[in-house]
Design a protein around this motif. Structure first.
Motif, short mmCIF file in Angstrom:
data_model
loop_
_atom_site.label_atom_id
_atom_site.label_comp_id
_atom_site.label_asym_id
_atom_site.label_seq_id
_atom_site.Cartn_x
_atom_site.Cartn_y
_atom_site.Cartn_z
N ALA A 27 45.29 38.69 38.06
CA ALA A 27 45.92 39.43 39.23
C ALA A 27 44.77 39.38 40.43
O ALA A 27 45.25 39.58 41.43
N HIS A 28 43.44 39.01 40.20
CA HIS A 28 42.54 39.18 41.28
C HIS A 28 42.89 37.92 42.07
O HIS A 28 42.57 37.83 43.20
N SER A 29 43.69 36.93 41.54
CA SER A 29 44.08 35.96 42.49
C SER A 29 45.69 35.79 42.90
O SER A 29 46.19 35.22 43.46
N GLY A 30 46.10 37.15 42.47
CA GLY A 30 47.57 37.47 43.02
C GLY A 30 48.43 37.10 42.13
O GLY A 30 49.76 37.39 42.31
N GLU A 31 48.09 37.00 40.64
CA GLU A 31 49.19 36.69 39.78
C GLU A 31 50.05 38.11 39.48
O GLU A 31 49.49 39.12 39.56
N GLY A 32 51.37 37.97 39.08
CA GLY A 32 52.04 39.10 38.82
C GLY A 32 52.11 39.99 39.91
O GLY A 32 52.63 39.48 41.07
N LEU A 33 51.69 41.44 40.01
CA LEU A 33 51.55 42.11 41.04
C LEU A 33 50.25 42.66 41.38
O LEU A 33 49.86 43.65 41.90
N GLY A 34 49.18 41.52 41.38
CA GLY A 34 48.01 41.47 41.56
C GLY A 34 47.48 42.21 42.76
O GLY A 34 46.68 43.01 42.76
N ASN A 35 47.92 41.50 43.86
CA ASN A 35 47.61 41.74 45.13
C ASN A 35 47.82 43.31 45.52
O ASN A 35 47.11 44.31 45.99
N ASN A 72 41.14 43.68 23.52
CA ASN A 72 41.62 42.55 24.52
C ASN A 72 42.12 43.29 26.00
O ASN A 72 41.97 42.84 26.64
N ASP A 73 42.96 44.35 25.56
CA ASP A 73 43.54 44.89 26.78
C ASP A 73 42.66 45.47 27.62
O ASP A 73 42.46 45.19 29.13
N LEU A 74 41.57 46.18 27.53
CA LEU A 74 40.65 47.00 28.23
C LEU A 74 39.57 45.75 28.73
O LEU A 74 39.15 45.84 29.89
N GLU A 75 39.50 44.55 27.85
CA GLU A 75 38.58 43.60 28.54
C GLU A 75 39.44 42.64 29.67
O GLU A 75 38.66 42.30 30.57
N THR A 76 40.53 42.54 29.38
CA THR A 76 41.55 41.99 30.59
C THR A 76 41.57 42.50 31.62
O THR A 76 41.21 42.25 32.82
N ILE A 77 41.65 44.20 31.66
CA ILE A 77 41.74 44.80 32.85
C ILE A 77 40.32 44.60 33.48
O ILE A 77 40.12 44.41 34.63
N GLU A 78 39.04 44.92 32.78
CA GLU A 78 37.64 45.01 33.37
C GLU A 78 37.37 43.67 33.92
O GLU A 78 36.87 43.43 34.94
N THR A 79 37.86 42.51 33.46
CA THR A 79 37.61 41.11 33.76
C THR A 79 38.22 41.07 35.19
O THR A 79 37.45 40.46 36.28
N GLU A 80 39.61 41.55 35.12
CA GLU A 80 40.27 41.14 36.52
C GLU A 80 39.63 42.09 37.56
O GLU A 80 39.54 41.69 38.77
N ALA A 89 37.96 40.69 40.95
CA ALA A 89 38.47 40.97 42.42
C ALA A 89 37.26 41.42 43.12
O ALA A 89 37.03 41.25 44.34
N ASP A 90 36.38 42.01 42.49
CA ASP A 90 35.01 42.70 43.40
C ASP A 90 34.22 41.64 43.76
O ASP A 90 33.63 41.52 44.63
N LEU A 91 34.19 40.57 42.90
CA LEU A 91 33.26 39.41 43.20
C LEU A 91 33.84 38.80 44.64
O LEU A 91 32.91 38.08 45.22
N GLU A 92 35.10 38.43 44.52
CA GLU A 92 35.71 37.98 45.67
C GLU A 92 35.36 38.58 47.04
O GLU A 92 35.16 38.10 48.04
N VAL A 93 35.54 40.02 46.76
CA VAL A 93 35.19 40.95 48.05
C VAL A 93 33.56 40.60 48.51
O VAL A 93 33.29 40.50 49.59
N VAL A 94 32.59 40.82 47.59
CA VAL A 94 31.45 40.52 47.82
C VAL A 94 30.92 39.23 48.31
O VAL A 94 30.11 39.20 49.07
#
Length: 362
Positions: free
Chosen positions: A80-88, A123-131, A135-140
């Protein structure tokens, strides 16, 4: 500014079902990914029995509770951080909230598909947290590049911003969210500008099944929460959603049957309120009894400003009666007679439940 709490999670974990139950609204909650495309937003009253007690004494024309907005945000997937699915869209919508609830499915049901093919809360919570971290890394990283170009000027503010960004980047590189970083008080204004998702407070909602035998993934989530000192709110989202269509008396009977004093969803509403460090004070008069949301440690003028900016600008004093005193005295007249009404000035820190009348002049 409205208070917004996002409801997030992978597709098909029960976000929209939960949203329906929270807000008594009917939105699509279909069994396929990306059912929620645009965020559904609803205003939800903050449950507070004190408001009822005040209105019973005052008998006003109107009763107005505090409220917050819940936002049902599109399902997130890996990438999602790179726009997959409805990421943006997901990331832009979650940045507009002040906190969020992470819904995690903890039950097996062959009739409800899982986007990853199997139910695994961790796995679900780790997927969300990683994304969110990515996303924050990209902004920073982008902001750091921009600030770095200005460093040669020798401006102290620019250097400070760069140091903060490096601190944040180091934490995110080590898979640690921004909310776990200790910042100096003066750094928080700059942090707010960045709108980093992992800086927001959050809590877990375990979506469980009425049939306890199907909740065979709840224990692993509870163990994770215990290890990380996190709180989980357990909710039968589907079952509580069925309360929407019941009449008041039927709803009470259903809750009694489930052994609940009130819908479990009220705890979610209160938790969102608590996560933002908010509480309510009251104004009470013949026209209306009203609850007002303010941050803890707010002064009397700041509380007055929630009603109108003129109240804060022209603040003179506040007539304050503690909630318990107000109720025990049977209202304002007796409270005055017994000396329970206090005159407070600009330095007064408003307390949860205070009943206040402001004096101002502009």
């Amino acid at each position: 500014m409205s208070i917004k709490c996002g409801i997030v999670g992978l597709p098909n974990v029960g976000k929209s079902t939960l949203f329906n139950a929270l807000t008594s609204q009917k939105i699509d909650a279909e069994n396929f990914p990306f059912c929620t495309i645009e965020p559904n937003i609803a205003r939800v009253n903050i449950p507070d029995e004190r408001l009822d007690k005040l209105s019973n004494l005052v008998n006003p024309e109107k009763v107005i509770p505090s409220f917050m907005e819940f936002v049902d945000i599109a399902g997130l997937v890996k990438g999602a951080h790179s726009g997959e699915g409805l990421g943006n869209k997901f990331l832009s919508h979650i940045r507009e909230t002040q906190c969020f609830a992470h819904v995690i499915r903890c039950f097996e049901d062959e009739n409800v598909i899982h986007v990853e093919g199997q139910v695994s809360p961790i796995n679900d919570l780790e997927t969300i947290e990683t994304e969110l971290i990515l996303a924050d890394l990209e902004v920073v990283s982008k902001r750091k590049e921009s600030v770095q170009k200005k460093l040669r000027s020798g401006d102290k503010t620019t250097q400070k911003e760069f140091d903060i960004l490096e601190k944040i980047q180091d934490s995110l590189d080590n898979n640690k969210p921004v909310r776990d970083i200790d910042f100096e008080h003066n750094d928080k204004a700059f942090l707010k500008q960045l709108q980093l998702v992992t800086s927001k407070p959050f809590f877990f909602i375990a979506n469980i099944h009425e049939d306890e035998q199907k909740n065979n993934h709840l224990a692993e989530l509870e163990e994770y929460a215990k290890q990380h000192n996190l709180e989980i709110l357990k909710v039968f989202a589907k079952a509580e959603g069925e309360l929407i269509d019941l009449e008041e008396e039927e709803r009470k009977e259903y809750l009694e049957m489930m052994g609940l004093a009130e819908p479990a969803l009220n705890s979610i509403i209160r938790k969102g309120y608590e996560m933002l460090d908010l509480f309510s004070y009251f104004t009470a008069g013949p026209k209306e009894v009203r609850a007002w949301s303010i941050k803890r440690n707010s002064t009397a003028p700041q509380a007055a400003g929630k009603i109108h900016t003129d109240f804060e600008r022209g603040f003179i004093k506040a007539e304050v009666i503690g909630f318990n005193d107000y109720i025990e005295c049977g209202g304002e007249p007796k409270a005055k007679e017994l000396g329970k009404l206090r005159l407070e000035g600009k330095e007064y820190i408003v307390k949860d439940g205070d009943v206040i009348h402001f004096k101002f002049n502009v």
